[in-house]
Scaffold this motif. Structure first.
Motif, short mmCIF file in Angstrom:
data_model
loop_
_atom_site.label_atom_id
_atom_site.label_comp_id
_atom_site.label_asym_id
_atom_site.label_seq_id
_atom_site.Cartn_x
_atom_site.Cartn_y
_atom_site.Cartn_z
N VAL A 155 0.81 -1.23 0.00
CA VAL A 155 0.00 0.00 0.00
C VAL A 155 0.84 1.27 0.00
O VAL A 155 0.36 2.34 -0.37
N ALA A 156 2.10 1.20 0.40
CA ALA A 156 2.94 2.41 0.42
C ALA A 156 4.41 2.00 0.34
O ALA A 156 4.79 0.89 0.73
N LEU A 157 5.23 2.94 -0.14
CA LEU A 157 6.67 2.73 -0.30
C LEU A 157 7.41 3.93 0.26
O LEU A 157 7.06 5.08 -0.02
N HIS A 158 8.45 3.67 1.06
CA HIS A 158 9.26 4.74 1.66
C HIS A 158 10.73 4.35 1.55
O HIS A 158 11.07 3.18 1.47
N ARG A 159 11.58 5.35 1.56
CA ARG A 159 13.01 5.08 1.74
C ARG A 159 13.30 4.99 3.22
O ARG A 159 12.67 5.66 4.04
N ASN A 160 14.30 4.17 3.59
CA ASN A 160 14.68 4.10 4.99
C ASN A 160 16.06 4.71 5.20
O ASN A 160 16.78 5.03 4.25
N ARG A 190 -0.89 -2.71 -14.15
CA ARG A 190 -1.39 -1.63 -13.30
C ARG A 190 -0.50 -1.45 -12.08
O ARG A 190 -0.98 -1.16 -10.98
N SER A 191 0.78 -1.57 -12.26
CA SER A 191 1.77 -1.60 -11.18
C SER A 191 1.56 -0.50 -10.13
O SER A 191 1.64 0.69 -10.42
N THR A 192 1.29 -0.94 -8.89
CA THR A 192 1.20 0.00 -7.79
C THR A 192 2.55 0.66 -7.52
O THR A 192 2.64 1.85 -7.24
N LEU A 193 3.62 -0.13 -7.62
CA LEU A 193 4.96 0.45 -7.39
C LEU A 193 5.30 1.50 -8.43
O LEU A 193 5.92 2.52 -8.11
N ARG A 194 4.91 1.28 -9.68
CA ARG A 194 5.16 2.30 -10.70
C ARG A 194 4.44 3.59 -10.36
O ARG A 194 4.98 4.69 -10.53
N GLN A 195 3.22 3.48 -9.85
CA GLN A 195 2.45 4.66 -9.46
C GLN A 195 3.06 5.33 -8.24
O GLN A 195 3.16 6.57 -8.19
N LEU A 196 3.47 4.54 -7.24
CA LEU A 196 4.06 5.12 -6.04
C LEU A 196 5.37 5.84 -6.33
O LEU A 196 5.72 6.80 -5.64
N CYS A 197 6.10 5.35 -7.34
CA CYS A 197 7.35 6.01 -7.74
C CYS A 197 7.11 7.15 -8.72
O CYS A 197 8.07 7.80 -9.15
N ALA A 198 5.83 7.40 -9.08
CA ALA A 198 5.45 8.48 -9.99
C ALA A 198 6.18 8.37 -11.33
O ALA A 198 6.66 9.36 -11.88
N LEU A 199 6.25 7.15 -11.86
CA LEU A 199 6.93 6.91 -13.12
C LEU A 199 5.92 6.79 -14.26
O LEU A 199 4.83 6.26 -14.07
N ARG A 310 15.93 2.03 -5.10
CA ARG A 310 16.11 0.62 -4.72
C ARG A 310 14.98 -0.26 -5.25
O ARG A 310 14.74 -1.33 -4.71
N VAL A 311 14.31 0.17 -6.31
CA VAL A 311 13.24 -0.60 -6.91
C VAL A 311 13.64 -1.00 -8.33
O VAL A 311 14.00 -0.14 -9.14
N CYS A 312 13.58 -2.30 -8.63
CA CYS A 312 13.86 -2.82 -9.97
C CYS A 312 12.54 -3.28 -10.60
O CYS A 312 11.81 -4.06 -9.99
N PHE A 313 12.27 -2.83 -11.82
CA PHE A 313 11.02 -3.15 -12.50
C PHE A 313 11.25 -4.26 -13.52
O PHE A 313 12.23 -4.25 -14.27
N VAL A 314 10.31 -5.23 -13.54
CA VAL A 314 10.38 -6.33 -14.49
C VAL A 314 8.99 -6.57 -15.08
O VAL A 314 7.97 -6.24 -14.48
N GLY A 315 8.96 -7.18 -16.25
CA GLY A 315 7.69 -7.59 -16.85
C GLY A 315 6.79 -6.41 -17.17
O GLY A 315 7.25 -5.32 -17.53
N ASP A 316 5.48 -6.62 -17.02
CA ASP A 316 4.51 -5.59 -17.38
C ASP A 316 4.61 -4.36 -16.48
O ASP A 316 4.10 -3.29 -16.84
N ALA A 317 5.23 -4.47 -15.33
CA ALA A 317 5.46 -3.28 -14.51
C ALA A 317 6.46 -2.35 -15.19
O ALA A 317 6.44 -1.13 -14.98
#
Length: 533
Positions: A155-160, A190-199, A310-317
């Motif tokens: 549901v959310a992504l942050h840097r630590n 519909r990658s949530t991570l892509r949306q959270l990273c605003a890409l 620190r996020v790597c995208f693969v496939g349809d994401a």
């Protein structure tokens, strides 16, 4: 609180299994994979082969609904062999190599994919996606380095503060926060991570929409791709057919412009069109039963960068590609294989950021090349403008009598990308291409002998100086080995030649002769860094 559906999905041939939600407890695994489709599951297995522990988050409690990706190329089968499931896929799937294009009842083009007798896998294998997912899950159950978490939704992504990432996860038992050194985005179109990273994806989205309909029907037809252009019942549009295992046939048909997808999926609309297609191929009135249907549109899009912090995208994401030419999942498998060994070495401290930068360099270039090729196929299948339609219709008309235009029907099948300009390449000859899986003997193929890690193929007797180099790299933690082979004409390997293979089975260097210092430098280059002192 996350409440995934606990009702088994309906199917007339596949028994969906609903799993119990996994406990909402954080882990110390260095890699989190978000998304449990074929690409995420394969990524987890390949990371585990690199000695890396990972946690894979599955938002649902069961595998994906419907057949979805059904055609897997020879290269994908080789990657699935590395993941440990290719034999099971081949046993359940349907192998094929021919594709046919029809116009006004006449076959105007027949594609034949090469199938040398010494290759292990057929050019194409048809198997429903949810079946493949269960095979991968069964393999993961025997892999202690992979933890599969059912019902865990990002549901959310942050840097630590440690420079890694921290994600918020919701589950049926409540939320929790999970730190990780790296996150793999395998969470689909519909990658949530892509949306959270605003890409944002770059490329083209085409207007043409297709209905996918999986039906159970008994048709006395071979396992070959069938494409019908401008049929009487769907004028100006295209229809595709594929045989699937267990008596299922996939029918894809293009919708007229402006038709509401919800209307197209009404049972009476589906029945009228499927009946019309079956009648057109000479099987009017044959009984059939619907299993699953959906609507998709053709898109040719990619992220400009597949590594974001620190996020790597693969496939349809990472990219959305038209299905024409079976590019979607097959491209994703190549992403997973390319990324997994590189991220594994980075996590284990054996390589630095330059190695992951090469993932971005190689796979974005591959996607852009595929976007260009897929665009040509898509514009032929679903002409986006009046001009393209006029050109396509002229080809259709001429193809009835003129053989020279018929190759324009070729659908440019997905193929393995050659990393010819990779920064990881060295040696005296061209490098970057995948190693062919040649037959060496009865039941014995080349990739059966290739171990995990970097491999030196040699057509000479073992050499102490080269063994010393490999032992020094092994002492640093790198998996590397040597494999002695006879001279292989098809590979172009003569006596005395040596090749260096990457862990993803692509050639990193070729030499007619090699000395210890040259091999040492090539391995350092393979890891994305300078030669060791």
């Amino acid at each position: 609180m996350h409440h995934p559906d606990a009702t088994p999905r309906r199917s007339i041939y596949f028994d969906y299994r609903v799993r119990a939600p996994s406990p909402a407890v954080p882990t110390d695994a260095p890699v989190l994979i978000v998304g449990g489709g074929p690409i995420g599951l394969t990524t987890a297995l390949l990371l585990a082969q690199q000695g890396v522990r990972c946690r894979l988050l599955m938002a649902d409690l069961q595998v994906s609904e419907g057949s979805r990706a059904i055609v897997f190329t020879r290269r994908s089968m080789e990657i699935l062999q590395q993941a440990g499931v290719a034999d099971a896929v081949a046993a359940q799937g349907l192998a094929w190599r021919f594709g046919n294009s029809f116009y006004r009842g006449q076959r105007v083009f027949r594609m034949e994919a090469p199938f040398p007798e010494d290759d292990r896998f057929a050019p194409m294998t048809n198997l429903q996606q949810q079946v493949l997912e269960e095979l991968l899950i069964a393999r993961i159950a025997a892999e202690p380095r992979v933890e599969l978490c059912w019902g865990h939704k990002l549901v959310a992504l942050h840097r630590n503060d440690a420079g890694g990432a921290e994600i918020e996860v919701d589950t049926p038992a409540g939320p929790y926060r999970q730190p990780a050194a790296w996150v793999v985005a395998a969470d689909g179109a519909r990658s949530t991570l892509r949306q959270l990273c605003a890409l944002k994806l770059e490329g083209a989205a085409y207007e043409g929409r297709f209905v996918i309909a999986d039906i159970r029907v008994d048709l006395p037809l071979p396992t070959e791709r069938l494409a019908f252009f401008d049929p009487d019942w769907n004028r100006g549009n295209t229809v595709l057919m594929h045989r699937e295992p267990q008596g299922i046939w996939r029918i894809d048909y293009q919708l007229p412009p402006g038709e509401d997808p919800a209307d197209a999926l009404r049972p009476e609309a589906l029945k009228a069109r499927i009946d019309a297609q079956l009648a057109m191929i000479g099987h009017a009135g044959v009984p059939w039963e619907m299993d699953w249907s959906s609507v998709y549109s053709a898109r040719a899009l990619t992220l400009p960068d597949y590594v974001h912090h620190r996020v790597c995208f693969v496939g349809d994401a990472a990219h959305l590609l038209p299905i024409f030419g079976v590019r979607g999942a097959n491209t994703g498998f190549q992403d997973a294989q390319n990324m997994a060994w590189k991220l594994g070495l980075v996590v284990r401290g054996l390589a630095g950021p330059a190695l992951l930068a090469s993932y971005n360099h190689e796979r974005v270039a591959a996607a852009r090349e595929i976007v260009d090729e897929a665009g040509k196929s898509t514009r032929f299948m679903t002409p986006p403008t009046r001009g393209f339609r006029l050109l396509r219709d002229a080809v259709l008309s001429l193809s009835l009598t003129q053989a020279f235009v018929r190759p324009l029907y070729h659908w440019r099948t997905s193929r393995p990308h050659d990393y010819l300009d990779s920064p990881l390449n060295s040696g005296a000859g061209p490098a970057g291409d995948p190693l062919p899986n040649l037959k060496l003997g009865e039941g014995d193929h080349l990739l059966d002998r290739v171990a995990d890690g970097a491999v030196v193929l040699m057509t000479t007797a073992p050499r102490a100086d080269l063994d010393d180099v490999l032992q020094r790299w092994q002492a640093r933690g790198l998996r590397c080995s040597a494999l002695a082979l006879p001279a292989l004409e098809r590979l172009g390997m003569a006596d005395g030649h040596a090749w260096l293979l990457r862990p993803d089975q692509h050639v990193a260097a070729r030499w007619q002769t090699v000395d210890a210092a040259t091999l040492d430098t090539a391995i350092a280059t393979l890891l994305g860094g300078p030669a060791p002192c």
